[in-house]
Design an enzyme around this catalytic site. Structure first.
Site, mmCIF file in Angstrom:
data_model
loop_
_atom_site.group_PDB
_atom_site.id
_atom_site.type_symbol
_atom_site.label_atom_id
_atom_site.label_comp_id
_atom_site.label_asym_id
_atom_site.label_seq_id
_atom_site.Cartn_x
_atom_site.Cartn_y
_atom_site.Cartn_z
ATOM 1 N N CYS A 263 -44.077 78.617 -33.736
ATOM 2 C CA CYS A 263 -44.495 78.678 -32.328
ATOM 3 C C CYS A 263 -43.577 79.620 -31.558
ATOM 4 C CB CYS A 263 -44.485 77.285 -31.719
ATOM 5 S SG CYS A 263 -45.633 76.148 -32.503
ATOM 6 N N GLU B 79 -44.538 63.530 -32.153
ATOM 7 C CA GLU B 79 -44.401 64.544 -31.102
ATOM 8 C C GLU B 79 -45.530 64.430 -30.079
ATOM 9 O OE1 GLU B 79 -43.020 68.835 -31.773
ATOM 10 O OE2 GLU B 79 -45.188 69.015 -31.740
ATOM 11 N N SER C 260 -42.893 67.665 -27.607
ATOM 12 C CA SER C 260 -42.876 68.957 -28.275
ATOM 13 C C SER C 260 -41.906 69.884 -27.558
ATOM 14 C CB SER C 260 -44.277 69.575 -28.245
ATOM 15 O OG SER C 260 -44.224 70.956 -28.495
#
Length: 429
Positions: A64, A318, A343
């Site tokens: 990410c 998460e 997260s």
């Protein structure tokens, strides 16, 4: 953690960050998708808008792309000397990442020849570097769990939750990176990557450049040839103009979190929040409330998700749907608190890792709808406006719910795991 446990010559090769996406000329990434979902539920965008964002958010391989958990840990671990220089900010699909993989062989040979082992490198001093890196780069709250667990694996017993607040008190936020900022981590390559940032921080006296590394050289020697940060760039602010004067990760305590809690507060959302509690016993119930338009945009609300901690989850699953949806819907009158975790892509007024967790009878277990809750990043406190007598009375009537898992490895984990303030590690003996 595995490197610390077996303690044989080792190094980490980070897989690398994903490139940023683009939709209709606007930058998008994975967190944009969750925020767009919230925007759709509250009528701010169309299904076609959401479809375009989802199709273009992730244009290739890689972690990410903001300063989310993976990139937070990669930069922190590079600051600890456990990777080759530049590993944390070399994009996944770049030729430089393949060259790094080839160079790893030479570094491992050096580690073998000089008998450089992980526990020689994972020290209180190198962990301090990781904390500084996390504050400067505006990293994820998940790093708190991970660094504590790494220290536990390396038998470093004088590294505690309080070290995070101590470092946060003296280290500013300088990186204008997503989720709360402008740039993607892959963009750092344009200004010299993380070695250039480390060079700057070592020169500023914030990072210890004398620690040993997997190259056989000190951290300072590793980044000596890195370019200096160009004063005209705005990805990494100068010390004279920080995004926030002190760290964004705050360790909170109070009658809702007597054992500690972790907040991620950049200052953009303010530094104090008070609102009425709205309590949920699992994240799915909160998500349903949000996506059904059940949050009043005109009243300050503290959304509480409990029974999602190390034991209650089990495993602290998460949470991103809820925080992303709230940001996308533009609900700035809402804060989130949980005994679980968020997260690294989450941003806004959020608090996680509340200890003791609800599953063991922590005060969060008896929080009720309508109780006033205050989150204060100046006094580092998390409290409910409920008297000690009333808290004791509610706890005396509380009964532990049936565990979600009652057999197998996950049930053993839930039985043995410790609290989040100590890294949510297993202490079997």
């Amino acid at each position: 953690m595995a490197m610390a446990r077996h303690n044989k010559p080792s190094l980490m090769i980070y897989g690398g960050s994903i490139k940023g996406g683009s939709n209709l000329g606007k930058p998008v990434n994975i967190s944009t998708c969750f925020e767009a979902h919230g925007a759709l539920m509250y009528g701010k965008i169309t299904e076609a808008d959401l479809d375009g964002i989802v199709k273009n958010a992730c244009p290739g391989a890689g972690a990410c792309g903001g300063m989310y958990t993976a990139n937070t840990m990669a930069t922190g671990i590079e600051a600890m000397g456990l990777t080759l220089p530049g590993s944390s900010t070399t994009p996944a699909e770049s030729p430089a990442k393949m060259r790094e993989c080839l160079r790893a062989a030479e570094a491992i040979k050096i580690c073998l020849e000089k008998d450089i082992k992980p526990r020689d490198l994972i020290t209180k001093e190198s962990l301090e570097n990781a904390l500084v890196s996390t504050m400067v780069m505006c990293g994820s709250t998940n790093s708190v769990l991970h660094y504590l667990a790494i220290a536990h694996s390396a038998d470093i017993h004088d590294f505690t939750l309080d070290d995070f607040q101590r470092v946060a008190n003296k280290v500013p936020v300088l990186a204008d990176l997503k989720p709360s900022g402008k740039y993607m981590v892959a963009d750092l390559v344009d200004i010299g990557g993380f070695p250039a940032v480390l060079k700057f921080l070592i020169h500023a006296g914030l990072i210890n450049g004398d620690i040993p590394t997997v190259t056989g050289k000190t951290l300072k020697e590793n980044v000596w040839g890195a370019p200096s940060l160009d004063p005209s760039q705005d990805m990494i602010r100068p010390l004279s103009n920080p995004i926030r004067e002190t760290g964004h990760i705050r360790i909170l305590r109070g009658n809702l979190a007597p054992g500690g809690a972790v907040a991620k507060i950049t200052g953009k959302e303010g530094r104090k929040f008070t609102g009425k509690a709205m309590v949920f016993d699992k994240e799915d119930d909160l998500n349903a409330k949000i996506f059904n338009g059940g949050i009043d945009p005109n009243e300050n609300t503290v959304l509480c998700v409990r029974y999602e901690g190390p034991k209650g989850g089990p495993g602290m699953p998460e949470q991103l749907k809820s925080s992303g949806a709230l940001m996308g819907a533009g609900l700035r009158n809402v804060a989130l608190i949980t005994d679980g975790r968020y997260s690294g892509a989450s941003h806004g007024f959020i608090v996680g890792h509340i200890v003791p967790e609800a599953a063991v009878g922590g005060p969060i277990a008896i929080l009720q709808d309508g109780d006033m809750v205050t989150i204060d990043a100046e006094t580092n406190s998390l409290s409910m406006d409920v008297s000690e007598e009333e808290i004791a009375a509610r706890l005396s009537k509380w009964k532990a719910p049936r565990m979600k898992v009652n057999r197998g490895a996950l049930a053993k984990y839930a039985y043995l795991v410790g609290d989040a303030s100590h890294g949510a590690v297993l202490d079997m003996f």
